[in-house]
Design a protein around this motif. Structure first.
Motif, mmCIF file in Angstrom:
data_model
loop_
_atom_site.group_PDB
_atom_site.id
_atom_site.type_symbol
_atom_site.label_atom_id
_atom_site.label_comp_id
_atom_site.label_asym_id
_atom_site.label_seq_id
_atom_site.Cartn_x
_atom_site.Cartn_y
_atom_site.Cartn_z
ATOM 1 N N GLU A 301 0.845 -1.196 0.000
ATOM 2 C CA GLU A 301 0.000 0.000 0.000
ATOM 3 C C GLU A 301 0.878 1.243 0.000
ATOM 4 O O GLU A 301 1.833 1.347 0.767
ATOM 5 C CB GLU A 301 -0.925 -0.013 1.210
ATOM 6 C CG GLU A 301 -1.951 1.097 1.193
ATOM 7 C CD GLU A 301 -2.972 0.970 2.299
ATOM 8 O OE1 GLU A 301 -3.900 0.159 2.126
ATOM 9 O OE2 GLU A 301 -2.839 1.660 3.326
ATOM 10 N N GLN A 334 -6.502 8.755 -2.386
ATOM 11 C CA GLN A 334 -6.797 7.410 -1.909
ATOM 12 C C GLN A 334 -5.540 6.555 -2.031
ATOM 13 O O GLN A 334 -4.736 6.753 -2.944
ATOM 14 C CB GLN A 334 -7.927 6.786 -2.729
ATOM 15 C CG GLN A 334 -9.254 7.501 -2.589
ATOM 16 C CD GLN A 334 -10.319 6.886 -3.468
ATOM 17 O OE1 GLN A 334 -10.052 5.964 -4.217
ATOM 18 N NE2 GLN A 334 -11.537 7.412 -3.377
ATOM 19 N N ILE A 336 -3.032 3.479 -2.918
ATOM 20 C CA ILE A 336 -2.919 2.552 -4.044
ATOM 21 C C ILE A 336 -2.024 1.399 -3.630
ATOM 22 O O ILE A 336 -1.350 1.452 -2.591
ATOM 23 C CB ILE A 336 -2.349 3.248 -5.295
ATOM 24 C CG1 ILE A 336 -0.937 3.768 -5.007
ATOM 25 C CG2 ILE A 336 -3.253 4.370 -5.762
ATOM 26 C CD1 ILE A 336 -0.235 4.298 -6.237
ATOM 27 N N CYS A 337 -2.028 0.347 -4.445
ATOM 28 C CA CYS A 337 -1.179 -0.810 -4.187
ATOM 29 C C CYS A 337 -0.153 -0.914 -5.307
ATOM 30 O O CYS A 337 -0.514 -0.968 -6.481
ATOM 31 C CB CYS A 337 -2.026 -2.083 -4.118
ATOM 32 S SG CYS A 337 -1.080 -3.569 -3.712
ATOM 33 N N GLY A 368 -7.643 11.144 -6.443
ATOM 34 C CA GLY A 368 -8.045 9.792 -6.062
ATOM 35 C C GLY A 368 -6.867 8.837 -6.102
ATOM 36 O O GLY A 368 -5.901 8.975 -5.341
ATOM 37 N N THR A 369 -6.924 7.864 -7.017
ATOM 38 C CA THR A 369 -5.839 6.896 -7.147
ATOM 39 C C THR A 369 -4.904 7.244 -8.308
ATOM 40 O O THR A 369 -4.120 6.404 -8.726
ATOM 41 C CB THR A 369 -6.415 5.482 -7.375
ATOM 42 O OG1 THR A 369 -7.218 5.497 -8.565
ATOM 43 C CG2 THR A 369 -7.260 5.039 -6.202
ATOM 44 N N GLU A 435 -3.319 7.073 -14.204
ATOM 45 C CA GLU A 435 -4.402 6.433 -13.452
ATOM 46 C C GLU A 435 -3.922 5.076 -12.984
ATOM 47 O O GLU A 435 -3.466 4.262 -13.791
ATOM 48 C CB GLU A 435 -5.647 6.293 -14.330
ATOM 49 C CG GLU A 435 -6.227 7.629 -14.770
ATOM 50 C CD GLU A 435 -7.436 7.461 -15.668
ATOM 51 O OE1 GLU A 435 -7.741 6.297 -16.024
ATOM 52 O OE2 GLU A 435 -8.072 8.474 -16.021
ATOM 53 N N PRO A 437 -4.603 1.521 -10.256
ATOM 54 C CA PRO A 437 -5.693 0.767 -9.618
ATOM 55 C C PRO A 437 -5.817 1.092 -8.144
ATOM 56 O O PRO A 437 -4.831 1.451 -7.479
ATOM 57 C CB PRO A 437 -5.298 -0.696 -9.852
ATOM 58 C CG PRO A 437 -3.826 -0.662 -10.054
ATOM 59 C CD PRO A 437 -3.510 0.641 -10.716
ATOM 60 N N ARG A 438 -7.013 0.938 -7.654
ATOM 61 C CA ARG A 438 -7.313 1.271 -6.261
ATOM 62 C C ARG A 438 -6.865 0.163 -5.321
ATOM 63 O O ARG A 438 -6.944 -1.018 -5.641
ATOM 64 C CB ARG A 438 -8.820 1.487 -6.137
ATOM 65 C CG ARG A 438 -9.281 2.006 -4.811
ATOM 66 C CD ARG A 438 -10.774 2.302 -4.893
ATOM 67 N NE ARG A 438 -11.265 2.876 -3.664
ATOM 68 C CZ ARG A 438 -12.519 3.288 -3.499
ATOM 69 N NH1 ARG A 438 -13.361 3.179 -4.520
ATOM 70 N NH2 ARG A 438 -12.910 3.807 -2.355
ATOM 71 N N SER A 439 -6.396 0.558 -4.155
ATOM 72 C CA SER A 439 -6.004 -0.427 -3.139
ATOM 73 C C SER A 439 -7.248 -0.987 -2.472
ATOM 74 O O SER A 439 -8.332 -0.392 -2.520
ATOM 75 C CB SER A 439 -5.092 0.236 -2.105
ATOM 76 O OG SER A 439 -4.794 -0.677 -1.069
ATOM 77 N N GLU A 442 -9.369 1.619 2.347
ATOM 78 C CA GLU A 442 -9.717 3.021 2.147
ATOM 79 C C GLU A 442 -8.851 3.910 3.045
ATOM 80 O O GLU A 442 -8.283 3.480 4.045
ATOM 81 C CB GLU A 442 -11.196 3.253 2.475
ATOM 82 C CG GLU A 442 -12.145 2.529 1.546
ATOM 83 C CD GLU A 442 -12.233 3.211 0.203
ATOM 84 O OE1 GLU A 442 -12.636 2.542 -0.766
ATOM 85 O OE2 GLU A 442 -11.887 4.410 0.113
ATOM 86 N N THR A 445 -10.261 11.031 3.281
ATOM 87 C CA THR A 445 -10.119 11.974 2.177
ATOM 88 C C THR A 445 -9.407 13.235 2.642
ATOM 89 O O THR A 445 -9.665 13.764 3.723
ATOM 90 C CB THR A 445 -11.505 12.342 1.625
ATOM 91 O OG1 THR A 445 -12.107 11.132 1.158
ATOM 92 C CG2 THR A 445 -11.398 13.323 0.497
#
Length: 453
Positions: A301, A334, A336-337, A368-369, A435, A437-439, A442, A445
């Motif tokens: 992460e 947010q 990320i991984c 965001g990510t 862009e 990918p999301r981890s 959460e 914010t």
């Protein structure tokens, strides 16, 4: 003129269907030829006279059989003036109509024992051609023997065969039209499967091979040849990778020695070579970075906002010295991984590219990510926005860059399952958008957190 690829639909589906239809048609003709008994030839009494005769038979008051001249019987007699018949009920009562030949009178006592038959004399005009049928009538079942209009047996059998055989053949043809394509599709399902497998093979998935378990034996040699070709490509890529990595490592030492000698040189012209040496050193490191992509990085992460602030902080002194500025704006960050070092290298390359080709100010936005790196320079032409990711591609031939920076950025981002694109900025500059990918977890914010150097 380019020829379109030949489809397997014709040899595997259409041709078998056409062959089957030809076989069915020939079989139909053969059956009709056999049924018509072409060797006997001649004419036979049309058996359609029997229902007309049966409807004309009635009983008188004393129970005898009588013939009533119905319109149908009258029309039948007009059509065949030689019409005659004998009708008998189950009690043995008979009635006759017309001129019954003597030969028929001789065996009319056998009517009670007959129910079906065709008789015909040996030569024209076939006056003794008779039909025998047991038929239901208004007064009960009757056995009728009669002679009337005659017709060719070939036409009769052909008509009867058409009524029965043509629908049967059409049904068989329809079933074949549906079944054969389905059978072909099922038989070639393994080909579709290996086509999907082939679409998954890329630079990041070396070592994959096409499956041979579900393909027909006729196609298996092609699959085996493809797998051998993939093996040769992997081996060639590995040799190339080792060569570039070894060359880059070997170049480090002479570059370091050359830098020391240039820095210690007394002549100003020699010291001006320091920029070229730095460019050569940067190119060497970028080649090594490309080779490191083959190793599976530790995916953990990553706090993207903190990582970009660190990149901006590390590069701030160089920007200030060059009278440039950098700003980091975080919007809804947010986690990320991914590989933190590789992503940091991506951000550094994008900022360096913005500084080299941009204007006076660089803005980094965390969204965001993903994130954006915007400059206020002259921008990149629309036609060049895809090509800038090609290795060693430069917008300007004499540019000081190595031409590998954006290519390295694209490789790292795609290995993380993300994407990178070049957009036009509202003020005419350039935006490099990443862009990722999301981890799975959460993070709270953060908004409107600005850093200005």
């Amino acid at each position: 003129m380019k020829r379109s690829p030949r489809s397997l639909k014709w040899p595997l589906t259409i041709q078998p269907l056409l062959l089957q239809f030809v076989i069915l048609f020939l079989s139909f003709l053969t059956l009709v030829a056999l049924a018509t008994r072409v060797d006997s030839g001649g004419q036979y009494t049309d058996e359609t006279i029997i229902p007309v005769i049966a409807k004309s038979i009635a009983r008188s008051g004393d129970g005898r059989l009588v013939v009533r001249m119905t319109p149908e019987l009258d029309a039948l007699r007009d059509e065949a003036p030689t019409l005659w018949f004998v009708a008998e009920d189950d009690s043995g009562l008979r009635v006759s109509f017309g001129r019954v030949p003597a030969q028929v009178v001789a065996f009319k006592d056998l009517l009670s024992q007959l129910s079906y038959g065709h008789l015909r004399d040996r030569s024209p005009p076939y006056a003794l051609s008779v039909v025998i049928r047991r038929e239901e009538s208004p007064i009960g079942p009757l056995t009728i023997v009669g002679h009337g209009k005659v017709k060719e047996v070939g036409f009769t059998v052909l008509l009867a065969s058409s009524v029965v055989a043509i629908p049967l053949f059409l049904l068989m043809g329809l079933v074949s039209l549906i079944a054969i394509p389905w059978i072909v599709r099922c038989s070639l399902s393994g080909v579709t499967r290996i086509a999907h497998e082939a679409e998954l093979i890329g630079a990041a998935s070396r070592g994959m091979r096409l499956s041979e378990a579900h393909v027909p034996s006729e196609i298996r040699p092609l699959v085996q040849a493809m797998n051998k070709a993939l093996t040769r490509l992997d081996e060639g890529y590995e040799r190339q990778r080792r060569f570039i990595a070894s060359a880059a490592h070997e170049l480090r030492t002479p570059i370091a020695i050359l830098r020391v000698k240039v820095d210690a040189a007394q002549e100003a012209s020699t010291r001006r070579l320091a920029g070229d040496i730095d460019r050569l050193a940067n190119l060497t490191e970028q080649l090594l970075d490309l080779q490191r992509l083959d190793a599976t990085p530790p995916h953990k992460e990553v706090d993207l906002a903190a990582l970009l602030r660190r990149v901006a902080g590390d590069m701030a002194p160089l920007l200030i010295a060059a009278d440039r500025s950098i700003e980091v704006i975080v919007h809804a960050a947010q986690p990320i991984c991914g590989d933190a070092q590789a992503i940091e290298r991506v951000a550094t390359n994008l900022v360096q590219n913005a500084i080299e080709h941009g204007g006076r100010k660089v803005t980094v936005r965390v969204l965001g990510t993903g994130f954006e790196v915007e400059d206020d320079g002259p921008g990149i032409p629309l036609a060049e926005r895809e090509r800038v990711f090609e290795p060693f591609h430069r917008l300007r031939p004499r540019s000081a860059g190595s031409g590998l920076g954006l290519h390295l950025v694209q490789q790292v981002v795609e290995r993380h399952g993300g994407s990178v694109s070049i957009l036009g900025a509202p003020n005419g500059g350039t935006i490099a958008k990443v862009e990722l990918p999301r981890s799975g977890s959460e993070q709270p914010t953060m908004t409107n957190l600005d850093l200005l150097y």
